[in-house]
Design an enzyme around this catalytic site. Structure first.
Site, mmCIF file in Angstrom:
data_model
loop_
_atom_site.group_PDB
_atom_site.id
_atom_site.type_symbol
_atom_site.label_atom_id
_atom_site.label_comp_id
_atom_site.label_asym_id
_atom_site.label_seq_id
_atom_site.Cartn_x
_atom_site.Cartn_y
_atom_site.Cartn_z
ATOM 1 N N GLY A 44 88.004 66.029 73.874
ATOM 2 C CA GLY A 44 87.723 67.209 75.042
ATOM 3 C C GLY A 44 88.260 66.570 76.198
ATOM 4 O O GLY A 44 88.528 65.294 76.443
ATOM 5 N N GLN A 49 88.931 65.371 85.421
ATOM 6 C CA GLN A 49 89.594 64.010 84.640
ATOM 7 C C GLN A 49 91.024 64.010 84.905
ATOM 8 O O GLN A 49 91.547 62.412 84.656
ATOM 9 C CB GLN A 49 89.246 63.890 83.377
ATOM 10 C CG GLN A 49 87.955 63.898 82.824
ATOM 11 C CD GLN A 49 87.643 63.963 81.265
ATOM 12 O OE1 GLN A 49 87.531 64.752 80.774
ATOM 13 N NE2 GLN A 49 87.449 62.497 80.891
ATOM 14 N N CYS A 92 84.096 58.504 76.442
ATOM 15 C CA CYS A 92 84.920 59.456 77.381
ATOM 16 C C CYS A 92 86.104 58.823 77.938
ATOM 17 O O CYS A 92 86.233 57.715 78.014
ATOM 18 C CB CYS A 92 83.821 59.679 78.781
ATOM 19 S SG CYS A 92 84.629 60.766 80.064
ATOM 20 N N LEU A 93 86.951 59.854 77.923
ATOM 21 C CA LEU A 93 88.414 59.190 78.400
ATOM 22 C C LEU A 93 88.688 58.484 79.799
ATOM 23 O O LEU A 93 89.441 57.881 80.104
ATOM 24 C CB LEU A 93 89.582 60.351 78.175
ATOM 25 C CG LEU A 93 89.984 60.839 76.801
ATOM 26 C CD1 LEU A 93 90.709 62.297 76.841
ATOM 27 C CD2 LEU A 93 90.315 59.822 75.807
ATOM 28 N N HIS A 134 79.314 67.923 77.198
ATOM 29 C CA HIS A 134 79.830 66.735 78.041
ATOM 30 C C HIS A 134 81.054 67.132 78.867
ATOM 31 O O HIS A 134 80.923 66.857 80.069
ATOM 32 C CB HIS A 134 80.491 65.770 76.822
ATOM 33 C CG HIS A 134 81.101 64.518 77.443
ATOM 34 N ND1 HIS A 134 80.840 63.255 77.256
ATOM 35 C CD2 HIS A 134 82.439 64.589 78.199
ATOM 36 C CE1 HIS A 134 81.661 62.628 77.867
ATOM 37 N NE2 HIS A 134 82.745 63.180 78.423
ATOM 38 N N GLU A 135 81.795 68.218 78.332
ATOM 39 C CA GLU A 135 83.012 68.549 79.327
ATOM 40 C C GLU A 135 82.573 69.522 80.421
ATOM 41 O O GLU A 135 83.052 69.446 81.434
ATOM 42 C CB GLU A 135 84.036 69.375 78.545
ATOM 43 C CG GLU A 135 84.672 68.555 77.368
ATOM 44 C CD GLU A 135 85.224 67.200 77.921
ATOM 45 O OE1 GLU A 135 85.357 67.069 79.123
ATOM 46 O OE2 GLU A 135 85.102 66.343 76.835
ATOM 47 N N HIS A 138 81.265 67.458 83.597
ATOM 48 C CA HIS A 138 82.266 67.108 84.042
ATOM 49 C C HIS A 138 82.492 67.940 85.352
ATOM 50 O O HIS A 138 82.671 67.500 86.482
ATOM 51 C CB HIS A 138 83.628 66.677 83.485
ATOM 52 C CG HIS A 138 83.653 65.404 82.795
ATOM 53 N ND1 HIS A 138 83.897 64.301 83.358
ATOM 54 C CD2 HIS A 138 83.872 65.244 81.369
ATOM 55 C CE1 HIS A 138 84.020 63.268 82.496
ATOM 56 N NE2 HIS A 138 84.218 63.767 81.400
#
Ligand code: CO
Length: 171
Positions: A44, A49, A92-93, A134-135, A138
């Site tokens: 995701g 991000q 997480c990226l 999670h997204e 953000h």
């Protein structure tokens, strides 16, 4: 390919703006976000991000168990969540090499706008529900370490410190 910003970049803490125009520019952005996410082996990615503070997320868990996706959600909202929670290891990226256990509602109902400007509503569970939560976090400036258990917070403390030092060295 877009550049993924890492913690503690301040853009990750902003509350992202609603999108009110689904145009060619947005469609291109979505496609670039998918490319960027796949290149980074993520499940995701949220627009903040890639330093774009807009309410847009992409998710693709089609390679995972119970796989769903690829899916892009514009202005996504959680309109219901189960009391029942599940705890799973999360990464997480924007936090390379960091992972910890996070507890989240197991099932959610989501409302969003799709790329064809339709309002869509659906239920998600398991990994799909986790990724979406999670997204969406953000988009509100919430990052997964905010939600890890106390023990987890302790275990990732030094990794976060490393990221903070790296950020300082590059900015
Ligand atoms: Co993330």
């Amino acid at each position: 390919m877009l550049t993924i910003v890492h913690y503690p970049d301040p853009v990750l803490r902003l509350v992202a703006e609603e999108i009110d125009n689904i145009d060619a520019e947005l469609t291109t952005l979505i496609s670039d976000m998918f490319d960027t996410m796949y290149a980074a082996n993520g499940l995701g990615l949220a627009a903040p991000q890639i330093a774009i503070s807009k309410r847009l997320i992409v998710v693709d868990i089609s390679e995972e168990v119970g796989g769903i996706g690829p899916i892009a959600l514009i202005n996504p909202k959680i309109i219901w969540k189960s009391k029942n929670k599940e705890t799973c290891e999360e990464g997480c990226l924007s936090f390379p090499e960091v992972s910890a256990k996070v507890s989240r509602p197991a099932t959610i109902k989501v409302q969003a706008i799709d790329v064809e400007s339709n309002i869509i509503e659906f239920e998600a569970e398991g990994l799909f529900a986790r990724c979406i939560q999670h997204e969406i976090d953000h988009l509100d400036g919430i990052l997964f370490p905010d939600k890890v258990t106390l023990a987890g917070k302790f275990s990732i403390k030094s990794s976060l410190k490393v990221l903070e030092e790296e950020y300082k060295a590059n900015h």
